[in-house]
Scaffold this motif. Structure first.
Motif, short mmCIF file in Angstrom:
data_model
loop_
_atom_site.label_atom_id
_atom_site.label_comp_id
_atom_site.label_asym_id
_atom_site.label_seq_id
_atom_site.Cartn_x
_atom_site.Cartn_y
_atom_site.Cartn_z
N GLY A 204 0.78 -1.22 0.00
CA GLY A 204 0.00 0.00 0.00
C GLY A 204 0.81 1.27 0.00
N GLY A 205 2.15 1.16 0.01
CA GLY A 205 3.00 2.33 0.03
C GLY A 205 3.48 2.72 -1.36
N GLY A 206 4.49 3.59 -1.40
CA GLY A 206 4.99 4.10 -2.67
C GLY A 206 5.66 3.03 -3.51
N VAL A 207 6.78 2.47 -3.03
CA VAL A 207 7.47 1.42 -3.78
C VAL A 207 6.58 0.20 -3.93
CG1 VAL A 207 9.46 -0.14 -3.78
CG2 VAL A 207 9.75 2.24 -3.07
N GLY A 208 5.87 -0.17 -2.87
CA GLY A 208 5.03 -1.36 -2.91
C GLY A 208 3.93 -1.28 -3.94
N SER A 209 3.27 -0.13 -4.05
CA SER A 209 2.19 -0.01 -5.03
C SER A 209 2.73 -0.10 -6.45
CB SER A 209 1.42 1.29 -4.82
OG SER A 209 2.25 2.43 -5.00
N PHE A 210 3.91 0.48 -6.70
CA PHE A 210 4.51 0.33 -8.03
C PHE A 210 4.90 -1.12 -8.28
CE2 PHE A 210 5.42 4.99 -7.87
CZ PHE A 210 4.78 5.32 -9.05
N ALA A 211 5.37 -1.82 -7.26
CA ALA A 211 5.71 -3.23 -7.43
C ALA A 211 4.48 -4.04 -7.82
CB ALA A 211 6.33 -3.78 -6.14
N VAL A 212 3.34 -3.75 -7.20
CA VAL A 212 2.09 -4.43 -7.58
C VAL A 212 1.75 -4.14 -9.04
CG1 VAL A 212 -0.39 -4.55 -7.18
CG2 VAL A 212 1.17 -4.48 -5.23
N LEU A 213 1.81 -2.87 -9.42
CA LEU A 213 1.47 -2.48 -10.79
C LEU A 213 2.37 -3.17 -11.81
CD1 LEU A 213 0.93 1.32 -10.10
CD2 LEU A 213 -0.82 -0.23 -11.01
N LEU A 214 3.68 -3.20 -11.55
CA LEU A 214 4.62 -3.78 -12.50
C LEU A 214 4.51 -5.30 -12.55
CD1 LEU A 214 7.73 -1.55 -11.70
CD2 LEU A 214 6.30 -1.45 -13.75
N ALA A 215 4.32 -5.93 -11.40
CA ALA A 215 4.22 -7.39 -11.37
C ALA A 215 2.94 -7.88 -12.03
CB ALA A 215 4.31 -7.89 -9.93
N THR A 216 1.83 -7.21 -11.79
CA THR A 216 0.58 -7.64 -12.42
C THR A 216 0.61 -7.38 -13.92
OG1 THR A 216 -0.43 -5.51 -11.86
CG2 THR A 216 -0.79 -7.31 -10.33
N ALA A 217 1.27 -6.31 -14.33
CA ALA A 217 1.34 -6.00 -15.75
C ALA A 217 2.07 -7.07 -16.54
CB ALA A 217 2.01 -4.64 -15.97
N ARG A 218 3.03 -7.73 -15.91
CA ARG A 218 3.77 -8.77 -16.64
C ARG A 218 3.18 -10.16 -16.44
NH1 ARG A 218 9.43 -9.57 -13.26
NH2 ARG A 218 8.55 -10.85 -11.58
N GLY A 219 2.09 -10.26 -15.67
CA GLY A 219 1.38 -11.52 -15.56
C GLY A 219 1.62 -12.32 -14.30
N ASP A 220 2.33 -11.77 -13.31
CA ASP A 220 2.51 -12.48 -12.05
C ASP A 220 1.18 -12.61 -11.33
OD1 ASP A 220 5.12 -12.16 -12.81
OD2 ASP A 220 5.82 -11.38 -10.89
N ARG A 221 1.05 -13.64 -10.51
CA ARG A 221 -0.09 -13.78 -9.61
C ARG A 221 0.33 -13.15 -8.28
NH1 ARG A 221 0.33 -18.61 -12.21
NH2 ARG A 221 1.18 -19.72 -10.41
N VAL A 222 -0.22 -11.98 -8.02
CA VAL A 222 0.31 -11.11 -6.97
C VAL A 222 -0.55 -11.17 -5.71
CG1 VAL A 222 0.83 -8.72 -6.34
CG2 VAL A 222 1.38 -9.57 -8.63
N THR A 223 0.13 -11.36 -4.59
CA THR A 223 -0.49 -11.21 -3.28
C THR A 223 0.11 -9.98 -2.63
OG1 THR A 223 -0.83 -13.59 -3.00
CG2 THR A 223 -0.84 -12.24 -1.00
N GLY A 224 -0.72 -9.02 -2.29
CA GLY A 224 -0.27 -7.80 -1.63
C GLY A 224 -0.56 -7.84 -0.15
N VAL A 225 0.38 -7.32 0.64
CA VAL A 225 0.22 -7.27 2.09
C VAL A 225 0.22 -5.82 2.52
CG1 VAL A 225 1.17 -8.00 4.31
CG2 VAL A 225 1.44 -9.47 2.30
N CYS A 226 -0.79 -5.42 3.29
CA CYS A 226 -0.91 -4.02 3.70
C CYS A 226 -1.78 -3.93 4.94
CB CYS A 226 -1.48 -3.17 2.57
SG CYS A 226 -3.14 -3.67 2.05
N SER A 227 -1.98 -2.71 5.44
CA SER A 227 -2.85 -2.50 6.59
C SER A 227 -4.30 -2.40 6.14
CB SER A 227 -2.44 -1.22 7.33
OG SER A 227 -2.53 -0.10 6.46
N THR A 228 -5.20 -2.41 7.11
CA THR A 228 -6.64 -2.48 6.82
C THR A 228 -7.11 -1.37 5.88
OG1 THR A 228 -6.96 -3.40 9.06
CG2 THR A 228 -8.92 -2.60 7.89
#
Length: 313
Positions: free
Chosen positions: A152-176
């Motif tokens: 849910g942070g700066g680097v983490g949100s970009f990591a989600v965007l980049l990983a999903t864009a290339r087809g990874d099955r992404v699990t994100g961990v964040c606060s409520t």
């Protein structure tokens, strides 16, 4: 010109808006009229002078550079004689020095031309955080499950965007409070770490939260999986997150899992690969509200990126 300045190290209350002299570009510099500037953990380290080992660069007793900020987006105001192919009037984004100000200096190799589809605010959110995320995610798909801690942070949100864009099955961990936002940017599964334990096995783990042990993280990796670390604000005052990174580097030669904690530098060629990414911007503040933005960043209250805007009217 108006700029955010600090005279001493400390929390967000050491920051203030002041009138200062505009910077003078040297022969290899580009002077940028700043329209927006990114807020990130690097600025927090510069503000607090932590970890203490970083004061070798920041200044031993007080900030050597009184105006914080690295990321910017704006318009080229002047170009040094040896500053490459940029010209006055170009809209650019990238990394410079003392960017929380109306004008800032940057080297041409750390600036890229801003595409028309990105606003100044979106472009200013990209440089440091997105370049870091790109390095941690890597170029080739791992072909399986990816776990992003701190999604849910700066680097983490970009990591989600980049990983999903290339087809990874992404699990994100964040606060409520950030679960919905992380899901909205493409995570296949979102774990609220305040309510659920981390389980499963992953080919790639990106940890930008910094509060889990290497033993715990490696237990979640496949036998030849890859672990990438960034940040680590929970470390000691002297070394901060470097403590965990140093342990990682000592362990890496002796295990089959691939362990890394990359140092990332903003470069034009990397910035140009990121212009198709639409950043998750949680907050936009005028320059004078930099203390508020930094206090909220330190408290973990910002979802995605925060951006400061500069009004030249």
């Amino acid at each position: 010109m108006k700029a955010i300045v600090q005279d001493v190290y400390g929390n967000a209350d050491v920051l203030r808006l002041a009138d200062v002299d505009p910077p003078t570009p040297g022969p290899k510099d580009v002077l940028v009229r700043v329209h927006a500037a990114g807020v990130d953990r690097g600025a927090w380290h510069a503000m607090t002078g932590l970890p203490l080992i970083a004061r070798a660069g920041f200044g031993p007793r007080r900030p050597r550079n009184p105006t914080p900020g690295m990321d910017l987006a704006g318009v080229v105001e002047a170009v040094g004689a040896e500053a490459g192919d940029l010209k006055v009037g170009d809209e650019v984004f990238g990394s410079g020095t003392s960017t929380w100000a109306e004008y800032a200096l940057a080297r041409p190799g750390k600036l890229a031309r801003k595409p028309a589809h990105l606003s100044f605010e979106q472009a200013a959110a990209l440089p440091t955080s997105a370049c870091t995320a790109r390095r941690m995610i890597g170029d080739a798909a791992d072909g399986g499950q990816t776990l992003i801690i701190g999604a849910g942070g700066g680097v983490g949100s970009f990591a989600v965007l980049l990983a999903t864009a290339r087809g990874d099955r992404v699990t994100g961990v964040c606060s409520t409070g950030k679960v919905a936002a992380v899901r909205s940017i493409g995570a296949d599964q979102v774990i609220d770490y305040t309510r659920e334990p981390l389980t499963g096995r992953y080919e790639l783990i990106v940890d930008v939260a910094g509060n889990r042990s290497l033993r715990e993280l490696r237990a979640l990796l496949t036998p030849r999986g890859r672990l990438m670390l960034a940040g680590g604000e929970d470390g000691g005052r002297w070394l901060g997150g470097m403590e965990r990174s140093l342990r990682l580097f000592a362990l890496a030669p002796f295990v089959k899992q691939r362990l890394g904690a990359p140092i990332v530098l903003t470069r034009r060629d990397v910035l140009e690969t990121l212009t198709g990414v639409t950043p998750l911007i949680g907050e936009v503040h005028p320059l004078a509200e930099a203390p508020t933005a930094m206090a909220r960043l330190a408290a973990g209250q910002i979802t995605g990126k925060a951006v400061l805007t500069v009004d030249h009217s």
